[in-house]
Every structure is written in structure tokens, then in C-alpha cells.
Design a protein around this motif. Structure first.
Motif, PDB file in Angstrom:
ATOM      1  N   ASP B  33       0.806  -1.232   0.000  1.00 55.88           N
ATOM      2  CA  ASP B  33       0.000   0.000   0.000  1.00 55.88           C
ATOM      3  C   ASP B  33       0.830   1.268   0.000  1.00 55.88           C
ATOM      4  OD1 ASP B  33      -2.153  -1.644   0.163  1.00 55.88           O
ATOM      5  OD2 ASP B  33      -2.272  -1.548   2.350  1.00 55.88           O
ATOM      6  N   LEU B  34       1.794   1.331  -0.877  1.00 58.05           N
ATOM      7  CA  LEU B  34       2.652   2.509  -0.903  1.00 58.05           C
ATOM      8  C   LEU B  34       2.065   3.550  -1.851  1.00 58.05           C
ATOM      9  CD1 LEU B  34       5.618   3.665  -0.253  1.00 58.05           C
ATOM     10  CD2 LEU B  34       6.055   2.953  -2.559  1.00 58.05           C
ATOM     11  N   SER B  35       1.864   4.756  -1.339  1.00 59.34           N
ATOM     12  CA  SER B  35       1.376   5.838  -2.194  1.00 59.34           C
ATOM     13  C   SER B  35       2.308   7.028  -2.044  1.00 59.34           C
ATOM     14  CB  SER B  35      -0.036   6.251  -1.794  1.00 59.34           C
ATOM     15  OG  SER B  35      -0.911   5.165  -1.978  1.00 59.34           O
ATOM     16  N   LEU B  36       2.549   7.682  -3.178  1.00 57.89           N
ATOM     17  CA  LEU B  36       3.578   8.720  -3.178  1.00 57.89           C
ATOM     18  C   LEU B  36       3.392   9.568  -4.426  1.00 57.89           C
ATOM     19  CD1 LEU B  36       6.350   8.936  -1.483  1.00 57.89           C
ATOM     20  CD2 LEU B  36       7.385   7.969  -3.509  1.00 57.89           C
ATOM     21  N   THR B  37       3.651  10.854  -4.328  1.00 57.17           N
ATOM     22  CA  THR B  37       3.644  11.673  -5.541  1.00 57.17           C
ATOM     23  C   THR B  37       4.901  12.520  -5.572  1.00 57.17           C
ATOM     24  OG1 THR B  37       2.311  13.254  -4.320  1.00 57.17           O
ATOM     25  CG2 THR B  37       1.160  11.898  -5.942  1.00 57.17           C
ATOM     26  N   VAL B  38       5.380  12.764  -6.764  1.00 55.77           N
ATOM     27  CA  VAL B  38       6.500  13.686  -6.944  1.00 55.77           C
ATOM     28  C   VAL B  38       6.052  14.717  -7.970  1.00 55.77           C
ATOM     29  CG1 VAL B  38       8.903  13.948  -7.639  1.00 55.77           C
ATOM     30  CG2 VAL B  38       8.170  11.837  -6.537  1.00 55.77           C
ATOM     31  N   TYR B  39       6.079  15.997  -7.576  1.00 57.33           N
ATOM     32  CA  TYR B  39       5.690  17.066  -8.498  1.00 57.33           C
ATOM     33  C   TYR B  39       6.932  17.634  -9.156  1.00 57.33           C
ATOM     34  CZ  TYR B  39       0.983  16.992  -6.645  1.00 57.33           C
ATOM     35  OH  TYR B  39      -0.280  16.592  -6.296  1.00 57.33           O
ATOM     36  N   PRO B  40       6.767  18.240 -10.337  1.00 54.31           N
ATOM     37  CA  PRO B  40       7.924  18.886 -10.955  1.00 54.31           C
ATOM     38  C   PRO B  40       8.463  19.951 -10.025  1.00 54.31           C
ATOM     39  CG  PRO B  40       6.057  18.862 -12.478  1.00 54.31           C
ATOM     40  CD  PRO B  40       5.555  18.383 -11.168  1.00 54.31           C
ATOM     41  N   GLY B  41       9.756  20.042  -9.929  1.00 57.34           N
ATOM     42  CA  GLY B  41      10.367  21.092  -9.131  1.00 57.34           C
ATOM     43  C   GLY B  41      10.549  20.744  -7.673  1.00 57.34           C
ATOM     44  N   GLU B  42      10.262  19.499  -7.296  1.00 56.12           N
ATOM     45  CA  GLU B  42      10.471  19.184  -5.882  1.00 56.12           C
ATOM     46  C   GLU B  42      11.340  17.939  -5.692  1.00 56.12           C
ATOM     47  OE1 GLU B  42       7.080  18.227  -3.545  1.00 56.12           O
ATOM     48  OE2 GLU B  42       6.425  16.605  -4.840  1.00 56.12           O
TER      49      GLU B  42
END
Lengths: 330, 309
Positions: B33-42
Motif C-alpha cells: 500500500d505505498l502511495s507517493l507523488t512527486v511534483y515537478p520542481g520538488e
């Protein structure tokens, strides 16, 4: 430059000393075995000389030192061996060194062909099997390799002879030159033509070992971290095989190739006998069957030397090729 | 900040199919159950101790898990579902990996051509300037990997990602073996790249560096995230953090009291029922051992705890 050559020479010297020691042991073992065998060299020598009296026989024995203690006989033999005298073949009535020289020239051509063929076929098949691990090309080729490595060389030779020389008549049945032709008249092409079938036999008998080793090595390499990273960088399977696979299996393949001299020589005894090819291998078989002790000892020592040189080349070569060993002392 | 995330991982799970004895098949669950987001610039740091499955996350995103791994959940790159074909097309172009150690370099290839990669035209000029920027002496390109120091090897590995010009970078423990200055330099470069609009997933156990350079930190534990919060919350300390494990982690740092947390992380195959952290949690209640909490929003971050406030 100097720092690079010195350790290389050091290693070469150390290996050379070990090789000489090994040859000495081989000479002792071979001499002891021949002394213990029921073969009587005097009897063999006198076979061609017609009837001899007991006294004459005793004279010959005295002249040859047959009744000296074994250790003394060994040193007599060794000292004349070291001065270049390998004795006279009782079968051919000629100096053993001349026979080995001639036969080796024939054999080296045969073995070189077989060596290149088996090395090339083995390496190529190994790469295909490794790259297609557990898929159908691998599964089929693996069975082919197992089949060929379990076929006896002489049987393989007989089958090839039957099919290609007797039924299809594409190749001559034996010998190294057409029958009834002077040695000086034989062309290079004719020699090659006569050598092809025995060379094929020999390479078919030994390629599977190289192929299976290459396969395993390639599989190991393709599971390494740097291949995973190459994939992560978007390199395709073909690129990975070219850029990383071949590069990393080349060194073990070279080592394997040069250390296969022993198998090659063993195989040549059988292949040459089947094809009546006048090489060192068939000479060994003849010497053994006809109790030609000087020739047998000579060939034994020479083949030991041959195999040792192969191993020495393999050892030295990877020092030259592998940058990790080459640049170790920088 | 309603822009499209560069990478979105939803309920990712990774299970290894193992053969135990003759026919008994065993599924070993390493990521759940791994959830993760990466946004541009971070820069998103995934921080966790060894054996928490961090490196597998990198392999899963790139589609490079071994054959006996089964993945569940969904991953999106710029809103597009990451299928294995998509992963193959993006690897090395849009998504780059900075691997862990020198063993990821071909031992028989000189560093220069190796960093250049296989794609024509070769980026040799660009690579030379990147090497220089990372403080790699010019003769480095002529060395074989075995001749590199640990720090040099890592800088070479970092350089491969910089050369690729990818938009998403997954750095798997990029800093160990470097001196503090080299690590700062490498992370400064990551920061600059993030400022140019790239996204960076920084997998690390060096929490201090993560605090200093990441925008958000995902606390990773036994194959899942327990808390995702901005790096500021971690700098401020336990009061702004949400999960008891994150708080304990903060307190375990040398400058914050060096207080160790009792017990150890459960191994894959021996995961507890309910909340994965429950056996070590000082605040656990009866419900924690029965039910697995899911991630929920809280004070601008996310936490996987029933009782966090």
C-alpha cells in the motif's frame, strides 16, 4: 612501462619454473610406468634384426644398460633427453625427435583448425544460449551440446567418415595427402581438404564444453548490477549484449580456449587414428600398440609440454587483457 | 498547487513469489500500500532504515524488478499509466536512476565512455563539463571503475543521470562514501535541477541531508509509508510531526537527544497484523493490532495512523 613489464616477467618466470617442475614429475611417472610395464624394449628392438643368439642379446642389454638400477637408468635417459637425444623409434628406426617434429607439423594444422572451429562455434552458441536463457533456442541448443559432449570422438569420426567420405564422397577417406603423390607435389589446398573432416570431428567433440561454459558465464554477467543499470539507462537487450555482455565474457572465454589444449590433444589421438591422419595423435596410438617405448615416452613428454604451454598462455593472456590485473600495480 | 504530478504511485505493492521446498509456494510481501507523488520542481525524500524496501521502490518505478516479483497498484508518469512498455520507453530518457554503488558500473569499461552511454550522438562534451562540475579530475574518464574511490564512483553515477537530461530522477542512496562537501555538492546539483522543474525521488537513510535538501519527506517503514510531510515539519520537531514513528525518528537523531526506539523493524514475511508499527508504538490501542490504517490527510501532510493528531 618498466613497472608494467617487470611483474609480468616475474609471473612468467614463476609459472615457467612450476611448469618445468611439472614436466619433471611427468617424466618420472612416465618412465616408472614404462619400466613397470611387461613390454621388453630389447625384444622390440631385435624384432626387425632377425634371429639373434643369447650372447648377442646379452651384449645388447649390456650396451643399453637394461640391467642397471632403475634410478640410474632414469638419469641416463634424462641426461640424453636434455642434450636433445630422445632415442631411436623401434617402429620407424628413426630418431624420435624427427618423427615428433614431422607429426607435430601435421597435427598442429589439424588442431589449430579444430581449435578455431570449436572456439568459434562454442562461443557463438554459448552467447545465443546465454542471451535466450530458458527460451526455446537455449533449450534446443543445450540438448545439442549435451548430446555432442556425450558422443565418443571415435564414433563421431566414424559416422562423419561414413556419411561424407563413403556415401557422399565429398571428402577423402583418410591421410593428409592424396595417395601416390610425392610430398613436394601436394598443394596447400589438398592438405586443407584432407584435414577438414578430422578437424570437424575434433571440433564437434569439443565445442560443447566451451558453449556451456560461455552460456553460464553470460547468464552470470547478465544478472550483474551493471547490466541492471544499463537497462535502467534505457539500453536495449542487443546493446547490453554488445556493450557489456561480450566484453565481460571475453576474458573467461580466452582462458577457457587456451586451457582446452589438453582435451584437443586427447581428442586428436582418436580422430587421427580413425582418419589415418599422420599426426602426433595417431603416432601415439601406433607407438602404444607396437610397444615403441622411446617414441611413446617422447610423445608423452611432448604432449605434456604442449598442454602446459597452453595453460601458460591462458595464464599470461588474462594478465594482458584484464585491466584489473594489468593496472593493479600502478 | 494543482499541477500534474510527475510521478504518482498509488497503493503499490510488491510481492516476491518464492518456492519453499518442492511445491509449496510462498508469497513474500515486501512493499504494501505505498502511495507517493512527486511534483515537478520538488525533491521528495524517501527515508527509512535498511531493509525497508526503499531500493525496490526504485526498481518498481523503472520496471526492473526480478521476474518472480508481482506488483499491484498503479503508477502514473505525467498522468499516463506506467505500463511495462511505457517504462521501457521512458527509462534513461524521462526517468533516470542514480544507483547505489560502484558495482553498477561495468568493471571492464573505462568511466568516460561508460558515462557517455550507448545513445548516439555521444554527449561527450556535456559529460566533460558535468565531470568538472562534480569535481572529478579530467583523467577520471580514462580510469576503470576499480580504480575509483567510493566517492568518485558515486559522483560518476550521479553524472550519468545529469547527462541523461531526464525529468524524473530516482537517486538510490547517492551520498554515502562522499565527503560532506561532495555530498552537499551533489545534493546542491539535485536542488538546482529541481529548481529547473525536474522531479527528484531521493531514496536515503541520511535523514539530516534529506531534511536539509528535500521539499517533502516520506517516512518509510517495513515496506510502506507511515508519514509524508514537508521537510519543515521535520526540522521543527515532534510537535509538527504526525506519526509516532516519525517523532521517534526525530528524537533518535544525535542533535535531538539520541533517544533510541526500542525494538526493530519487522522483516518481510514476518509482518504483524494491523498497523505495521503497532508492536513498537508507545500509543497503540487494541484497534491498531486488528486493522491496518490507511493514509489520511492531516495538517497539510499525510499520516498512516488512527490516532495521530
Amino acid at each position: 612501462m618498466k613497472e608494467k613489464i617487470l611483474p609480468f616477467l616475474g609471473a612468467f618466470f614463476a609459472k615457467g619454473v612450476r611448469m618445468l617442475a611439472l614436466l619433471l614429475v611427468v617424466s618420472i611417472a612416465a618412465f616408472a610406468l614404462v619400466s613397470l610395464s611387461p613390454v621388453d624394449p630389447v625384444q622390440q628392438y631385435l624384432l626387425g634384426a632377425g634371429p639373434v643368439s643369447e650372447e648377442q642379446r646379452a651384449q645388447v642389454e649390456e650396451y643399453w644398460g637394461v640391467n642397471d638400477p632403475p634410478v640410474e637408468r632414469y638419469f641416463n635417459w634424462l641426461s640424453s633427453l636434455l642434450s636433445g637425444d630422445m632415442g631411436i623409434s623401434t617402429l620407424y628406426r628413426r630418431p624420435v625427435s624427427d618423427i615428433i617434429g614431422e607429426r607435430f607439423f601435421n597435427s598442429i594444422a589439424l588442431m589449430l583448425c579444430a581449435w578455431l572451429l570449436s572456439g568459434g562455434i562454442g562461443f557463438a552458441l554459448g552467447c545465443v544460449m546465454g542471451a535466450k536463457k530458458d527460451r526455446w533456442p537455449d533449450r534446443i541448443l543445450k540438448k545439442v551440446c549435451y548430446l555432442f559432449s556425450s558422443l565418443p570422438t571415435f564414433w563421431l569420426g566414424l559416422v562423419l567418415l561414413l556419411v561424407f567420405a563413403v556415401w557422399l564422397a565429398w571428402f577423402p577417406v583418410g591421410f593428409s595427402a592424396p595417395i601416390g603423390m610425392l610430398d613436394s607435389e601436394v598443394s596447400l589446398w589438398q592438405r586443407f581438404y584432407h584435414l577438414l573432416l578430422p578437424a570437424l570431428t575434433l571440433s564437434l567433440a569439443s565445442f560443447s564444453n566451451i558453449a556451456l561454459h560461455t552460456r553460464q558465464k553470460l547468464i552470470d554477467v547478465l544478472e550483474d548490477d551493471y547490466v541492471l543499470f544499463a537497462r535502467a539507462r534505457g539500453e536495449g537487450e542487443g546493446t547490453i549484449l554488445r556493450r557489456h555482455g561480450l566484453r565481460n565474457i571475453l576474458i573467461p572465454a580466452l582462458t577457457l580456449q587456451f586451457s582446452s589444449f589438453a582435451e584437443l590433444f586427447g581428442g586428436s589421438v582418436l580422430a587421427e587414428t580413425v582418419f589415418s591422419y599422420p599426426g602426433l595423435g595417431s603416432a601415439a596410438a601406433e607407438a602404444g600398440l607396437n610397444s615403441d617405448i622411446p617414441l611413446l615416452l617422447g610423445i608423452t613428454l611432448f604432449s605434456a609440454l604442449f598442454v602446459c604451454v597452453g595453460n601458460l598462455i591462458a595464464d599470461m593472456l588474462y594478465r594482458v587483457v584484464d585491466p584489473r590485473i594489468r593496472e593493479e600495480r600502478r | 498547487m494543482e499541477q500534474q504530478p510527475l510521478l504518482k504511485v498509488e497503493d503499490l505493492s510488491v510481492t516476491f513469489r518464492m518456492y519453499d521446498g518442492a511445491l509449496a509456494q510462498k508469497d513474500l510481501s515486501v512493499i504494501t500500500d505505498l502511495s507517493l507523488t512527486v511534483y515537478p520542481g520538488e525533491i521528495v525524500a524517501v527515508a527509512g532504515s535498511s531493509g525497508s524496501g526503499k531500493s525496490l521502490l526504485a526498481s518498481a518505478v523503472l520496471g526492473l524488478l526480478p521476474g518472480n516479483a508481482v506488483t499491484g497498484g498503479k503508477m502514473y508518469y505525467r498522468g499516463e499509466l506506467l505500463t511495462s512498455e511505457k517504462q521501457k520507453a521512458l527509462r534513461g530518457k524521462e526517468i533516470a536512476l542514480v544507483p547505489q554503488s560502484v558495482s553498477f558500473l561495468d568493471p571492464l569499461m573505462k568511466v568516460g565512455p561508460q558515462a557517455d552511454g550507448a545513445k548516439k550522438p555521444l554527449p561527450t562534451k556535456r559529460r566533460k563539463s558535468i565531470f568538472q562540475r562534480l569535481g572529478l579530475p579530467e583523467k577520471t574518464e580514462k580510469l576503470y571503475p576499480f580504480a575509483l574511490s567510493g566517492g568518485m564512483a558515486r559522483r560518476v553515477l550521479v553524472s550519468t543521470a545529469l547527462i541523461s537530461d531526464a525529468d524524473l530522477m530516482i537517486a538510490d542512496e547517492p551520498t554515502p562514501g562522499m565527503t560532506l562537501n561532495q555530498a552537499l555538492e551533489a545534493l546542491t546539483i539535485f536542488r538546482e535541477m529541481a529548481n529547473e522543474g525536474k522531479g527528484i525521488l531521493l531514496i536515503t537513510h541520511d535523514i539530516d541531508l534529506a531534511f536539509a535538501f528535500a521539499d517533502r519527506i516520506a517516512v518509510f517503514y517495513a515496506g510502506t509509508t507511515l508519514e509524508i510531510a514537508s521537510a519543515k515539519d521535520f526540522q521543527n520537531g515532534p510537535d509538527t510531526l504526525r506519526h509516532p514513528y516519525s517523532k521517534a525518528l526525530w528524537q533518535a537523531l544525535p542533535q535531538n537527544g539520541f533517544v533510541p526506539l526500542k525494538g526493530f523493524q519487522p522483516y518481510a514475511g514476518h509482518l504483524p497484523q494491523g498497523c505495521l508499527f503497532a508492536p513498537r508504538c508507545p500509543y497503540k490501542k487494541e484497534r491498531c493490532e486488528r486493522e491496518t490504517p490507511s493514509m489520511r490527510e492531516m495538517r497539510g501532510g499525510e499520516v498512516r495512523c488512527f490516532y495521530a493528531t
